[in-house]
Motif scaffolding. Sequence first.
Motif, mmCIF file in Angstrom:
data_model
loop_
_atom_site.group_PDB
_atom_site.id
_atom_site.type_symbol
_atom_site.label_atom_id
_atom_site.label_comp_id
_atom_site.label_asym_id
_atom_site.label_seq_id
_atom_site.Cartn_x
_atom_site.Cartn_y
_atom_site.Cartn_z
ATOM 1 N N GLY A 168 89.763 1.209 20.299
ATOM 2 C CA GLY A 168 88.666 1.595 21.170
ATOM 3 C C GLY A 168 89.173 2.562 22.200
ATOM 4 N N ILE A 169 90.536 2.623 22.684
ATOM 5 C CA ILE A 169 90.891 3.421 23.702
ATOM 6 C C ILE A 169 91.671 4.798 23.072
ATOM 7 C CG2 ILE A 169 92.384 3.646 25.618
ATOM 8 C CD1 ILE A 169 91.747 0.448 26.077
ATOM 9 N N PRO A 170 91.407 5.886 23.000
ATOM 10 C CA PRO A 170 92.199 7.029 22.588
ATOM 11 C C PRO A 170 93.640 7.433 23.326
ATOM 12 C CG PRO A 170 90.282 7.970 24.081
ATOM 13 C CD PRO A 170 90.105 6.500 23.910
ATOM 14 N N ARG A 171 94.273 7.606 22.593
ATOM 15 C CA ARG A 171 95.698 8.019 23.164
ATOM 16 C C ARG A 171 96.157 9.513 22.897
ATOM 17 N NH1 ARG A 171 98.150 4.043 26.304
ATOM 18 N NH2 ARG A 171 98.105 2.030 25.563
ATOM 19 N N THR A 172 96.595 10.151 24.064
ATOM 20 C CA THR A 172 96.794 11.582 23.657
ATOM 21 C C THR A 172 98.430 11.705 23.254
ATOM 22 O OG1 THR A 172 95.043 12.038 24.829
ATOM 23 C CG2 THR A 172 96.668 13.897 24.605
ATOM 24 N N TYR A 173 98.913 12.438 22.290
ATOM 25 C CA TYR A 173 100.162 12.974 22.269
ATOM 26 C C TYR A 173 100.234 14.316 22.416
ATOM 27 C CZ TYR A 173 100.233 8.020 20.318
ATOM 28 O OH TYR A 173 100.158 6.670 20.202
ATOM 29 N N SER A 174 101.642 14.763 22.483
ATOM 30 C CA SER A 174 101.718 16.318 22.749
ATOM 31 C C SER A 174 103.096 16.710 22.274
ATOM 32 C CB SER A 174 101.701 16.819 24.129
ATOM 33 O OG SER A 174 102.595 16.121 24.873
ATOM 34 N N VAL A 175 103.318 18.023 21.779
ATOM 35 C CA VAL A 175 104.666 18.277 21.124
ATOM 36 C C VAL A 175 105.164 19.376 21.820
ATOM 37 C CG1 VAL A 175 103.282 19.737 19.352
ATOM 38 C CG2 VAL A 175 105.826 18.920 18.985
ATOM 39 N N ASN A 176 106.368 19.451 22.099
ATOM 40 C CA ASN A 176 106.881 20.706 22.804
ATOM 41 C C ASN A 176 108.162 21.137 22.112
ATOM 42 O OD1 ASN A 176 105.364 21.422 25.485
ATOM 43 N ND2 ASN A 176 105.585 19.263 25.644
ATOM 44 N N PHE A 177 108.617 22.291 22.048
ATOM 45 C CA PHE A 177 109.507 22.874 21.316
ATOM 46 C C PHE A 177 110.897 23.424 22.255
ATOM 47 C CE2 PHE A 177 105.738 23.370 18.856
ATOM 48 C CZ PHE A 177 105.986 22.673 17.644
ATOM 49 N N THR A 178 111.999 23.013 21.725
ATOM 50 C CA THR A 178 113.233 23.657 22.467
ATOM 51 C C THR A 178 114.118 24.213 21.456
ATOM 52 O OG1 THR A 178 114.349 21.651 22.213
ATOM 53 C CG2 THR A 178 113.114 21.986 24.224
ATOM 54 N N ASP A 179 115.161 25.092 21.612
ATOM 55 C CA ASP A 179 115.960 25.419 20.784
ATOM 56 C C ASP A 179 117.509 24.960 20.951
ATOM 57 O OD1 ASP A 179 117.246 26.438 23.146
ATOM 58 O OD2 ASP A 179 116.632 28.698 22.975
ATOM 59 N N LYS A 180 118.388 25.152 20.360
ATOM 60 C CA LYS A 180 119.559 24.701 20.331
ATOM 61 C C LYS A 180 120.434 24.726 21.382
ATOM 62 C CE LYS A 180 122.018 28.778 18.560
ATOM 63 N NZ LYS A 180 122.799 29.551 17.207
ATOM 64 N N GLN A 181 119.996 25.542 22.487
ATOM 65 C CA GLN A 181 120.367 25.455 23.807
ATOM 66 C C GLN A 181 119.615 24.775 24.773
ATOM 67 O OE1 GLN A 181 120.467 28.792 22.328
ATOM 68 N NE2 GLN A 181 122.518 28.415 21.801
ATOM 69 N N ASN A 182 118.622 23.865 24.136
ATOM 70 C CA ASN A 182 117.585 23.210 24.888
ATOM 71 C C ASN A 182 116.831 23.837 25.924
ATOM 72 O OD1 ASN A 182 116.608 20.583 25.347
ATOM 73 N ND2 ASN A 182 117.855 20.259 27.258
ATOM 74 N N ASN A 199 96.510 4.131 5.740
ATOM 75 C CA ASN A 199 95.728 3.690 4.830
ATOM 76 C C ASN A 199 94.464 3.233 5.264
ATOM 77 O OD1 ASN A 199 97.247 3.943 2.279
ATOM 78 N ND2 ASN A 199 98.400 2.085 3.116
ATOM 79 N N PHE A 200 94.131 3.467 6.614
ATOM 80 C CA PHE A 200 92.897 3.385 7.231
ATOM 81 C C PHE A 200 92.431 4.434 8.294
ATOM 82 C CE2 PHE A 200 96.534 1.411 9.379
ATOM 83 C CZ PHE A 200 96.393 1.709 10.933
ATOM 84 N N ASN A 201 91.514 4.443 8.481
ATOM 85 C CA ASN A 201 90.834 5.708 9.103
ATOM 86 C C ASN A 201 91.182 5.741 10.808
ATOM 87 O OD1 ASN A 201 89.040 7.908 9.739
ATOM 88 N ND2 ASN A 201 87.715 6.654 10.880
ATOM 89 N N LEU A 214 92.346 7.954 17.984
ATOM 90 C CA LEU A 214 91.595 6.720 18.144
ATOM 91 C C LEU A 214 91.028 5.893 16.969
ATOM 92 C CD1 LEU A 214 89.421 5.387 20.193
ATOM 93 C CD2 LEU A 214 87.904 6.941 19.163
ATOM 94 N N VAL A 215 91.284 4.522 17.119
ATOM 95 C CA VAL A 215 91.167 3.571 15.855
ATOM 96 C C VAL A 215 89.924 2.655 16.733
ATOM 97 C CG1 VAL A 215 92.015 1.614 14.564
ATOM 98 C CG2 VAL A 215 93.281 3.621 15.154
ATOM 99 N N ASN A 216 89.084 2.486 15.877
ATOM 100 C CA ASN A 216 87.837 1.526 16.386
ATOM 101 C C ASN A 216 87.636 0.438 15.670
ATOM 102 O OD1 ASN A 216 86.894 3.324 18.654
ATOM 103 N ND2 ASN A 216 85.957 4.804 17.065
ATOM 104 N N SER A 219 89.765 -5.363 13.318
ATOM 105 C CA SER A 219 90.577 -5.823 12.205
ATOM 106 C C SER A 219 91.692 -5.220 11.996
ATOM 107 C CB SER A 219 89.614 -5.924 10.780
ATOM 108 O OG SER A 219 89.371 -4.652 10.564
ATOM 109 N N LEU A 220 92.189 -4.073 12.643
ATOM 110 C CA LEU A 220 93.405 -3.175 12.044
ATOM 111 C C LEU A 220 94.443 -3.624 13.087
ATOM 112 C CD1 LEU A 220 92.053 0.030 11.230
ATOM 113 C CD2 LEU A 220 92.803 -1.510 9.742
ATOM 114 N N ILE A 221 94.309 -4.714 14.149
ATOM 115 C CA ILE A 221 95.049 -4.840 15.155
ATOM 116 C C ILE A 221 96.401 -5.579 14.615
ATOM 117 C CG2 ILE A 221 95.769 -6.553 17.021
ATOM 118 C CD1 ILE A 221 92.683 -6.508 17.900
ATOM 119 N N GLY A 222 97.312 -5.004 14.877
ATOM 120 C CA GLY A 222 98.707 -5.356 14.523
ATOM 121 C C GLY A 222 99.120 -4.567 13.253
ATOM 122 N N GLU A 223 98.438 -3.605 13.020
ATOM 123 C CA GLU A 223 98.813 -2.547 11.593
ATOM 124 C C GLU A 223 99.287 -1.437 12.207
ATOM 125 O OE1 GLU A 223 98.566 -3.371 8.425
ATOM 126 O OE2 GLU A 223 97.804 -5.283 9.005
#
Length: 234
Positions: A168-182, A199-201, A214-216, A219-223
């Motif tokens: 019931g609580i949304p979580r935000t994820y972000s992606v950033n990119f670096t090269d081989k020199q960081n 396997n679930f929504n 977000l998972v609402n 019954s999916l607690i622990g998955e």
Amino acid sequence: MCIESYEVSGIHNEGKLGKCNRFLKWQDKYGNIKEIPAIITTASKYNNGENGTEIVYVGSDQLMIFLPLNQDTIQLDRNINFLIDENKNNPTVYRITRVDTTLYTYMGKGFISIIVTESQYKPSQKEIEIGVCHYIDMDNSTPPPLDIDNEKKDLIANISGSNQIKVGIPRTYSVNFTDKQNKNIDWNNINFSWNIVSNFNVNLDKSGNSAKLLVNDDSLIGESFYYKFMLIIN
């Protein structure tokens, strides 16, 4: 599997061998299918390492599993699911709830013990056929190789965000990119998309280089599920 070894009066060594009674099968993070012989026994007298007030269970069966210590088994961690059942049509799924890599090991040798608890995870027909949970078809999920320069071949993606989601609580994820020199690379110059393997929504709301999950369903607690992104470099 050698389950006990000791020296007797400084003269000779004695030990005990345990008979493995099945193979444990899973897919590692690189997509490789691992199959290791294991000794499986009841674990009803052991603590499963979790607080029952915070986890919802449907089944309560627990098993103790002994595996040889090697570079594959040392990577096993909580919440990995296994199909452990002679019923191949509707197998019972067990989830790792406790891992011990120290009690039966010495200087990188020996075996590990894990406790698995009956899980609510519902395997797909494909997973049942292959014999692993959370199966990912790496051939179909990986973009084809492109002719790109060396700098972009060394592109590193860093995903930030919690590894747990509360119902019931949304979580935000972000992606950033670096090269081989960081050095940071502007994500606007990278063609990518998020992908959820589950396997679930799981609700996915994408915005720029961020994704809100977000998972609402209580019954999916622990998955568990996987989040990743598809990357195509122009």
